[in-house]
Structures are given as C-alpha cells and as structure tokens.
Design a protein around this motif. Structure first.
Motif, PDB file in Angstrom:
ATOM      1  N   HIS A  86      38.729  76.325   7.145  1.00  0.00           N
ATOM      2  CA  HIS A  86      37.934  76.945   6.134  1.00  0.00           C
ATOM      3  C   HIS A  86      37.765  76.007   5.145  1.00  0.00           C
ATOM      4  O   HIS A  86      38.754  75.624   4.435  1.00  0.00           O
ATOM      5  CB  HIS A  86      38.162  78.464   6.044  1.00  0.00           C
ATOM      6  CG  HIS A  86      38.107  79.274   7.137  1.00  0.00           C
ATOM      7  ND1 HIS A  86      39.356  79.684   7.909  1.00  0.00           N
ATOM      8  CD2 HIS A  86      37.077  79.949   7.745  1.00  0.00           C
ATOM      9  CE1 HIS A  86      38.784  80.433   8.935  1.00  0.00           C
ATOM     10  NE2 HIS A  86      37.745  80.477   8.891  1.00  0.00           N
TER      11      HIS A  86
ATOM     12  N   LEU B 192      33.782  65.448   1.995  1.00  0.00           N
ATOM     13  CA  LEU B 192      34.816  64.871   2.797  1.00  0.00           C
ATOM     14  C   LEU B 192      34.799  65.058   4.442  1.00  0.00           C
ATOM     15  O   LEU B 192      34.853  64.216   5.055  1.00  0.00           O
ATOM     16  CB  LEU B 192      36.235  65.090   2.165  1.00  0.00           C
ATOM     17  CG  LEU B 192      37.326  64.839   2.801  1.00  0.00           C
ATOM     18  CD1 LEU B 192      37.620  63.513   2.913  1.00  0.00           C
ATOM     19  CD2 LEU B 192      38.678  65.313   2.404  1.00  0.00           C
ATOM     20  N   TYR B 193      34.683  66.369   4.571  1.00  0.00           N
ATOM     21  CA  TYR B 193      34.774  66.934   6.084  1.00  0.00           C
ATOM     22  C   TYR B 193      33.377  66.324   6.829  1.00  0.00           C
ATOM     23  O   TYR B 193      33.556  65.805   7.979  1.00  0.00           O
ATOM     24  CB  TYR B 193      34.641  68.271   6.144  1.00  0.00           C
ATOM     25  CG  TYR B 193      35.992  68.969   5.439  1.00  0.00           C
ATOM     26  CD1 TYR B 193      37.344  68.171   5.729  1.00  0.00           C
ATOM     27  CD2 TYR B 193      35.889  69.868   4.541  1.00  0.00           C
ATOM     28  CE1 TYR B 193      38.477  68.724   4.957  1.00  0.00           C
ATOM     29  CE2 TYR B 193      37.287  70.402   3.983  1.00  0.00           C
ATOM     30  CZ  TYR B 193      38.483  69.921   4.115  1.00  0.00           C
ATOM     31  OH  TYR B 193      39.466  70.284   3.520  1.00  0.00           O
TER      32      TYR B 193
ATOM     33  N   ALA C 281      42.933  61.898   0.930  1.00  0.00           N
ATOM     34  CA  ALA C 281      42.638  62.898   1.723  1.00  0.00           C
ATOM     35  C   ALA C 281      41.939  62.449   3.334  1.00  0.00           C
ATOM     36  O   ALA C 281      42.391  63.007   4.350  1.00  0.00           O
ATOM     37  CB  ALA C 281      41.568  63.703   1.121  1.00  0.00           C
ATOM     38  N   SER C 282      41.433  61.393   3.107  1.00  0.00           N
ATOM     39  CA  SER C 282      40.710  60.812   4.645  1.00  0.00           C
ATOM     40  C   SER C 282      41.985  60.256   5.482  1.00  0.00           C
ATOM     41  O   SER C 282      41.923  60.783   6.550  1.00  0.00           O
ATOM     42  CB  SER C 282      39.879  59.732   4.214  1.00  0.00           C
ATOM     43  OG  SER C 282      38.891  60.345   3.438  1.00  0.00           O
TER      44      SER C 282
ATOM     45  N   LYS D  44      31.880  63.488   6.257  1.00  0.00           N
ATOM     46  CA  LYS D  44      32.087  62.191   6.118  1.00  0.00           C
ATOM     47  C   LYS D  44      33.037  61.779   7.404  1.00  0.00           C
ATOM     48  O   LYS D  44      33.153  60.777   7.963  1.00  0.00           O
ATOM     49  CB  LYS D  44      32.680  61.619   5.004  1.00  0.00           C
ATOM     50  CG  LYS D  44      32.444  60.115   5.165  1.00  0.00           C
ATOM     51  CD  LYS D  44      32.891  59.383   3.753  1.00  0.00           C
ATOM     52  CE  LYS D  44      33.200  57.996   3.772  1.00  0.00           C
ATOM     53  NZ  LYS D  44      34.089  57.241   3.165  1.00  0.00           N
TER      54      LYS D  44
ATOM     55  N   SER E   8      32.632  68.701  -2.981  1.00  0.00           N
ATOM     56  CA  SER E   8      33.763  67.430  -2.570  1.00  0.00           C
ATOM     57  C   SER E   8      34.438  67.436  -1.348  1.00  0.00           C
ATOM     58  O   SER E   8      34.463  66.718  -0.564  1.00  0.00           O
ATOM     59  CB  SER E   8      34.699  66.905  -3.867  1.00  0.00           C
ATOM     60  OG  SER E   8      35.534  68.030  -4.100  1.00  0.00           O
TER      61      SER E   8
ATOM     62  N   ARG F 221      42.523  60.880  -7.034  1.00  0.00           N
ATOM     63  CA  ARG F 221      41.264  61.206  -5.917  1.00  0.00           C
ATOM     64  C   ARG F 221      40.569  59.911  -5.728  1.00  0.00           C
ATOM     65  O   ARG F 221      40.570  58.958  -6.524  1.00  0.00           O
ATOM     66  CB  ARG F 221      40.546  62.051  -6.584  1.00  0.00           C
ATOM     67  CG  ARG F 221      41.662  63.857  -6.422  1.00  0.00           C
ATOM     68  CD  ARG F 221      40.791  64.867  -6.841  1.00  0.00           C
ATOM     69  NE  ARG F 221      42.176  66.002  -6.585  1.00  0.00           N
ATOM     70  CZ  ARG F 221      41.729  66.861  -7.096  1.00  0.00           C
ATOM     71  NH1 ARG F 221      40.584  67.318  -8.066  1.00  0.00           N
ATOM     72  NH2 ARG F 221      42.673  68.094  -7.086  1.00  0.00           N
ATOM     73  N   ASN F 222      39.597  60.203  -4.767  1.00  0.00           N
ATOM     74  CA  ASN F 222      38.570  59.066  -4.437  1.00  0.00           C
ATOM     75  C   ASN F 222      39.453  57.659  -4.173  1.00  0.00           C
ATOM     76  O   ASN F 222      38.578  56.689  -4.417  1.00  0.00           O
ATOM     77  CB  ASN F 222      37.610  58.874  -5.672  1.00  0.00           C
ATOM     78  CG  ASN F 222      37.077  60.326  -5.676  1.00  0.00           C
ATOM     79  OD1 ASN F 222      36.118  60.614  -4.624  1.00  0.00           O
ATOM     80  ND2 ASN F 222      36.767  60.794  -6.982  1.00  0.00           N
ATOM     81  N   LEU F 223      40.529  57.676  -3.649  1.00  0.00           N
ATOM     82  CA  LEU F 223      40.970  56.479  -3.137  1.00  0.00           C
ATOM     83  C   LEU F 223      41.251  56.633  -1.621  1.00  0.00           C
ATOM     84  O   LEU F 223      41.947  55.652  -0.883  1.00  0.00           O
ATOM     85  CB  LEU F 223      42.508  56.481  -3.670  1.00  0.00           C
ATOM     86  CG  LEU F 223      42.564  56.302  -5.284  1.00  0.00           C
ATOM     87  CD1 LEU F 223      44.000  56.160  -5.659  1.00  0.00           C
ATOM     88  CD2 LEU F 223      41.895  54.876  -5.683  1.00  0.00           C
ATOM     89  N   GLY F 224      40.641  57.593  -1.134  1.00  0.00           N
ATOM     90  CA  GLY F 224      40.761  57.794   0.315  1.00  0.00           C
ATOM     91  C   GLY F 224      42.053  58.369   0.903  1.00  0.00           C
ATOM     92  O   GLY F 224      42.400  58.466   2.167  1.00  0.00           O
TER      93      GLY F 224
ATOM     94  N   LEU G 291      45.058  71.174   2.193  1.00  0.00           N
ATOM     95  CA  LEU G 291      44.721  70.021   1.924  1.00  0.00           C
ATOM     96  C   LEU G 291      44.470  69.451   0.296  1.00  0.00           C
ATOM     97  O   LEU G 291      43.577  70.181  -0.166  1.00  0.00           O
ATOM     98  CB  LEU G 291      43.472  69.397   2.728  1.00  0.00           C
ATOM     99  CG  LEU G 291      43.199  68.065   2.430  1.00  0.00           C
ATOM    100  CD1 LEU G 291      43.994  66.725   3.009  1.00  0.00           C
ATOM    101  CD2 LEU G 291      41.777  67.574   2.687  1.00  0.00           C
ATOM    102  N   GLY G 292      45.213  68.736  -0.245  1.00  0.00           N
ATOM    103  CA  GLY G 292      45.121  68.470  -1.658  1.00  0.00           C
ATOM    104  C   GLY G 292      45.539  66.868  -2.118  1.00  0.00           C
ATOM    105  O   GLY G 292      46.490  66.595  -1.586  1.00  0.00           O
ATOM    106  N   VAL G 293      44.921  66.580  -2.990  1.00  0.00           N
ATOM    107  CA  VAL G 293      45.487  65.282  -3.565  1.00  0.00           C
ATOM    108  C   VAL G 293      45.358  65.596  -5.025  1.00  0.00           C
ATOM    109  O   VAL G 293      44.501  66.081  -5.784  1.00  0.00           O
ATOM    110  CB  VAL G 293      44.554  63.861  -3.384  1.00  0.00           C
ATOM    111  CG1 VAL G 293      44.878  62.890  -3.966  1.00  0.00           C
ATOM    112  CG2 VAL G 293      44.434  63.858  -1.741  1.00  0.00           C
TER     113      VAL G 293
ATOM    114  N   ASN H  66      32.827  74.165  -2.915  1.00  0.00           N
ATOM    115  CA  ASN H  66      33.685  73.013  -2.872  1.00  0.00           C
ATOM    116  C   ASN H  66      33.136  71.890  -2.345  1.00  0.00           C
ATOM    117  O   ASN H  66      33.298  71.175  -1.083  1.00  0.00           O
ATOM    118  CB  ASN H  66      34.945  73.268  -2.216  1.00  0.00           C
ATOM    119  CG  ASN H  66      36.037  72.089  -2.179  1.00  0.00           C
ATOM    120  OD1 ASN H  66      35.939  71.044  -2.972  1.00  0.00           O
ATOM    121  ND2 ASN H  66      37.249  72.676  -2.226  1.00  0.00           N
TER     122      ASN H  66
END
Ligand code: ACO
Length: 181
Positions: A135, A146-147, A112-113, A149, A142, A107-110, A100-102, A140
């Motif tokens: 995994h 994220l997970y 990955a969510s 949240k 951030s 980043r921080n714009l939602g 998973l990557g951005v 890590n």
C-alpha cells in the motif's frame, strides 16, 4: 560515484536504533517498538538493508535504506481474489512490503529500486509465492512513480485507508505478480 559502494545486507539486531530513527524521520505513521524488534530479529519479517561502504569507518555499516516485508497466505490477504486459483490454492502465499525507505542524502541513486529487486528475487524463490504487493499513501508521488517504473500494477484505490494526525488519506494498492500468479 556512490552507487559503486552501496552494499545490501540483512538487517540485524545492532541496526535497531538507526532503523527506528530513520522510520521516525521519513514516515508519517508511527510504528510500535515491537515492529522494529521483529524486523531486526527476523521474527515473521524479512528485510534488507543498504549501507555505503565508502563512508568513514564508524558509518560504513550504518543503514541508509531498508525494505521490510512479511509473507502472507493468499487466502488471508485482501487480494486473494486476484490470484489465479490452482490445485494447491490453500498453500499460495504473497510477500507484503511493510516499509521501504532511503535517507534523503541517498535518494535518486537507485537504492530503493535495488531493494525492491531483492524482494522480488526472494519472492520468486518461494515456489508458493504468487505476488509482491504493498500500500502507498495516495499523495506519495515519488513512491508511486517508483512502483510504476518497477512494473507494479495499481489495482485498487482504498478510500480513507490511512488515519494520520486526525486526517484520513486514501491509499493505492500495487501488485507485482510472479510465478504465474
Ligand atoms: N519524484 C518522482 N519520481 C521519483 C522520485 C521523485 N522525487 N524519487 C524516485 N522516483 C521514482 C523514479 O521513477 C525513479 O526512477 P528514475 O531515477 O529513473 O527517474 C525511481 O523512483 C527509482 O528511484 P530510486 O532512486 O530507486 O528511489 P530512492 O532510492 O530515491 O527511494 C523512496 C525512493 C523510497 C520513495 C524514497 O524517496 C523515500 O524513502 N521516501 C520516503 C519514504 C517513502 O515514501 N517510502 C515509500 C512508502 S510506501 C511503503 O513503504 C510500502
């Protein structure tokens, strides 16, 4: 805002070069060319890409984020013991998030969510699927935030799971149960 012009689409063969470049830029682990070929060809791997439609024409379809995942038989996985057994136990499956990557500027714009929500939606649509899991390397923060949240549960710490440039690192195993899993 950016957010309104971010669009999600399947990853396809024309994404090969950029997909490989972003992985190389943002992950400490090297992946084989075969992995990228399998992703863009949808060979045993499901994936979603994010693009920003507001970028200039030549970049408006260029990946800025992605998630890649694989379906695994629960019985063949390391978390088979956590899945509630049922009569069709042998058919139970899981979705395992591989990467998973951005890219940094988005980043921080939602994004990955949103990509994770796509994976969960897909997993829910598979009646045999009981969980989404992954995994993450233990430093890590951030990704771990994220997970958490996204309501994934950290269920295990795996000692020396990763070996990178001659050094061992622990990993956390995060699970999101679905379909009564
Ligand atoms: N510090 C703390 N928490 C963070 C951070 C950060 N720098 N970045 C994201 N989060 C958490 C927060 O809880 C955030 O929610 P909030 O905005 O309400 O505070 C939540 O994650 C959602 O963030 P998104 O905007 O959806 O995440 P983003 O699109 O920025 O992508 C990602 C996060 C994928 C971890 C990105 O930073 C990245 O690509 N990092 C490098 C690659 C990587 O680490 N990938 C995951 C490895 S694990 C795996 O691949 C299975």
């Amino acid at each position: 805002s950016y957010r309104s012009t971010i669009s999600y689409r399947p990853i396809r063969p024309s994404d090969l070069e950029i997909l490989e470049k972003i992985h190389g830029d943002i992950f400490p682990i090297r992946y084989e060319s075969e992995f990228f070929l399998n992703v863009v060809n949808g060979h045993h791997i499901v994936s979603w890409g994010a693009v920003d439609l507001s970028r200039p024409d030549d970049q408006s379809d260029e990946l800025i984020g992605f998630v890649t995942a694989r379906i695994i038989l629960a019985g063949d996985s390391e978390i088979g013991d956590l899945i509630r057994p049922d009569s069709s136990k042998s058919d139970q499956t899981l979705v395992y998030i591989l990467t998973l990557g951005v890219i940094e500027t988005y980043r921080n714009l939602g994004i990955a969510s949103s990509l994770i929500r796509e994976v969960i939606k897909y997993a829910r649509s598979i009646s045999s699927c009981r969980a989404v899991y992954l995994h993450v390397i233990s430093y890590n923060n951030s990704a771990i935030c994220l997970y958490e949240k996204m309501s994934f549960k950290c269920i295990r710490k795996l000692h020396d799971f990763y070996y990178i440039n001659g050094q061992h690192f622990d990993s956390f195993l995060f699970v999101y149960f679905i379909n009564g899993g």
